[in-house]
Write a protein that holds these residues in place. Sequence first.
Motif, short mmCIF file in Angstrom:
data_model
loop_
_atom_site.label_atom_id
_atom_site.label_comp_id
_atom_site.label_asym_id
_atom_site.label_seq_id
_atom_site.Cartn_x
_atom_site.Cartn_y
_atom_site.Cartn_z
N ALA A 43 0.83 -1.21 0.00
CA ALA A 43 0.00 0.00 0.00
C ALA A 43 0.86 1.25 0.00
O ALA A 43 0.60 2.22 -0.72
N GLY A 44 1.92 1.24 0.80
CA GLY A 44 2.82 2.39 0.85
C GLY A 44 3.53 2.61 -0.47
O GLY A 44 3.70 3.75 -0.92
N LEU A 45 3.95 1.52 -1.11
CA LEU A 45 4.67 1.63 -2.39
C LEU A 45 3.79 2.22 -3.48
O LEU A 45 4.21 3.14 -4.20
N LEU A 46 2.57 1.73 -3.60
CA LEU A 46 1.69 2.26 -4.65
C LEU A 46 1.29 3.69 -4.34
O LEU A 46 1.21 4.53 -5.26
N ALA A 47 1.04 3.99 -3.08
CA ALA A 47 0.70 5.37 -2.71
C ALA A 47 1.83 6.33 -3.05
O ALA A 47 1.60 7.46 -3.50
N LEU A 48 3.07 5.89 -2.82
CA LEU A 48 4.22 6.73 -3.19
C LEU A 48 4.26 6.97 -4.70
O LEU A 48 4.52 8.10 -5.14
N ALA A 49 4.01 5.93 -5.47
CA ALA A 49 4.03 6.08 -6.93
C ALA A 49 2.95 7.04 -7.40
O ALA A 49 3.19 7.92 -8.25
N VAL A 50 1.75 6.91 -6.84
CA VAL A 50 0.65 7.80 -7.22
C VAL A 50 0.96 9.24 -6.80
O VAL A 50 0.78 10.18 -7.58
N SER A 51 1.46 9.41 -5.59
CA SER A 51 1.74 10.76 -5.08
C SER A 51 2.84 11.43 -5.90
O SER A 51 2.75 12.63 -6.20
N TYR A 52 3.87 10.68 -6.25
CA TYR A 52 4.94 11.26 -7.06
C TYR A 52 4.39 11.70 -8.41
O TYR A 52 4.66 12.82 -8.88
N ARG A 53 3.59 10.85 -9.02
CA ARG A 53 3.05 11.19 -10.35
C ARG A 53 2.17 12.43 -10.26
O ARG A 53 2.22 13.30 -11.13
N HIS A 54 1.40 12.54 -9.21
CA HIS A 54 0.55 13.73 -9.06
C HIS A 54 1.39 14.98 -8.79
O HIS A 54 1.03 16.07 -9.19
N SER A 55 2.52 14.80 -8.10
CA SER A 55 3.35 15.97 -7.78
C SER A 55 3.99 16.58 -9.02
O SER A 55 4.33 17.75 -9.03
N VAL A 56 4.20 15.78 -10.07
CA VAL A 56 4.82 16.30 -11.29
C VAL A 56 3.81 16.46 -12.42
O VAL A 56 4.18 16.78 -13.54
N ALA A 57 2.53 16.25 -12.11
CA ALA A 57 1.50 16.29 -13.16
C ALA A 57 1.39 17.65 -13.82
O ALA A 57 0.93 17.76 -14.95
N ARG A 58 1.82 18.70 -13.11
CA ARG A 58 1.72 20.04 -13.70
C ARG A 58 2.58 20.19 -14.95
O ARG A 58 2.40 21.11 -15.73
N HIS A 59 3.54 19.27 -15.14
CA HIS A 59 4.40 19.34 -16.32
C HIS A 59 3.79 18.62 -17.53
O HIS A 59 4.39 18.57 -18.59
N GLU A 60 2.60 18.04 -17.34
CA GLU A 60 1.96 17.29 -18.41
C GLU A 60 0.59 17.88 -18.70
O GLU A 60 -0.02 18.51 -17.84
N ALA A 61 0.10 17.66 -19.91
CA ALA A 61 -1.23 18.17 -20.26
C ALA A 61 -2.29 17.51 -19.40
O ALA A 61 -3.26 18.13 -18.98
N ALA A 62 -2.12 16.23 -19.13
CA ALA A 62 -3.04 15.49 -18.25
C ALA A 62 -2.36 14.19 -17.88
O ALA A 62 -1.59 13.65 -18.66
N ILE A 63 -2.63 13.72 -16.68
CA ILE A 63 -2.07 12.44 -16.32
C ILE A 63 -2.99 11.35 -16.83
O ILE A 63 -4.13 11.60 -17.22
N GLY A 64 -2.49 10.15 -16.85
CA GLY A 64 -3.23 9.04 -17.44
C GLY A 64 -4.40 8.60 -16.59
O GLY A 64 -4.79 9.24 -15.64
N ASN A 65 -4.94 7.45 -16.96
CA ASN A 65 -6.11 6.93 -16.26
C ASN A 65 -5.76 5.71 -15.44
O ASN A 65 -6.60 4.85 -15.19
N GLY A 66 -4.50 5.61 -15.01
CA GLY A 66 -4.09 4.47 -14.21
C GLY A 66 -3.52 3.33 -15.02
O GLY A 66 -3.07 2.33 -14.47
N THR A 67 -3.51 3.46 -16.35
CA THR A 67 -3.04 2.35 -17.18
C THR A 67 -1.90 2.77 -18.09
O THR A 67 -1.58 2.07 -19.04
N ASP A 68 -1.29 3.94 -17.83
CA ASP A 68 -0.14 4.32 -18.63
C ASP A 68 1.05 3.44 -18.25
O ASP A 68 1.04 2.77 -17.22
N GLY A 69 2.10 3.44 -19.06
CA GLY A 69 3.21 2.51 -18.91
C GLY A 69 3.79 2.38 -17.52
O GLY A 69 3.73 1.30 -16.91
N PRO A 70 4.40 3.45 -16.96
CA PRO A 70 5.02 3.32 -15.64
C PRO A 70 4.06 2.88 -14.55
O PRO A 70 4.38 2.01 -13.74
#
Length: 203
Positions: A153-180
């Motif tokens: 749970a901690g590992l996946l939460a870290l991955a989600v939180s990191y992706r959200h923290s850098v989302a401002r650099h992207e037009a939109a983040i994915g729907n949970g099924t992008d590559g990484p």
Amino acid sequence: MARSQGDDDHSARERILIAAEELFAETGFDATPTSRIATRAGVPKGLVHYYFPRKQDLLTALVERLPDERVDPAGLVVPGDLASSLRRLVAELDARMNASRLLSHLLWREADTHSAVRDALQARFRRVVDQVRAVIVAADPGEMAAADVDAAAGLLALAVSYRHSVARHEAAIGNGTDGPMEREVAFIAGALAGVRAPAQPAR
């Protein structure tokens, strides 16, 4: 129908918060004077101080506007399919983040220098951990060691939180099924499948 004074008060406060959100995201909290917020909101500067005596109070009010991350696992879980259940959870969290991209941007940006923001984001992270844990347990009722569930749970939460923290650099983040993220979900689901708690011997 005539507007009440309460409606006008709510409208002015809302305009102030929207203006603060936009300006803090554009130029940062410290570089934004309340006079600019008042100008953008179309209100007297004194009204900003009436609703928010300190500029910090504006930031605190914006933190409270973050979307709620609490999701009912029952609407996401695919019984017996942990990977699909986690994908659905990540997609829901992504959708909520995408609905408040500007606010999320400015809060991640200000977290290093403002304790109220940092505390709010830490609490947000803990709620995401709890969400992931609940989905894991609901999707896979098999016996798993609590420590393994907590680590996953901690590992996946870290991955989600990191992706959200850098989302401002992207037009939109994915729907949970992008590559990484797909690789993260598949890794976690596979790892949990291989670490089931040993069955207790019959007595």
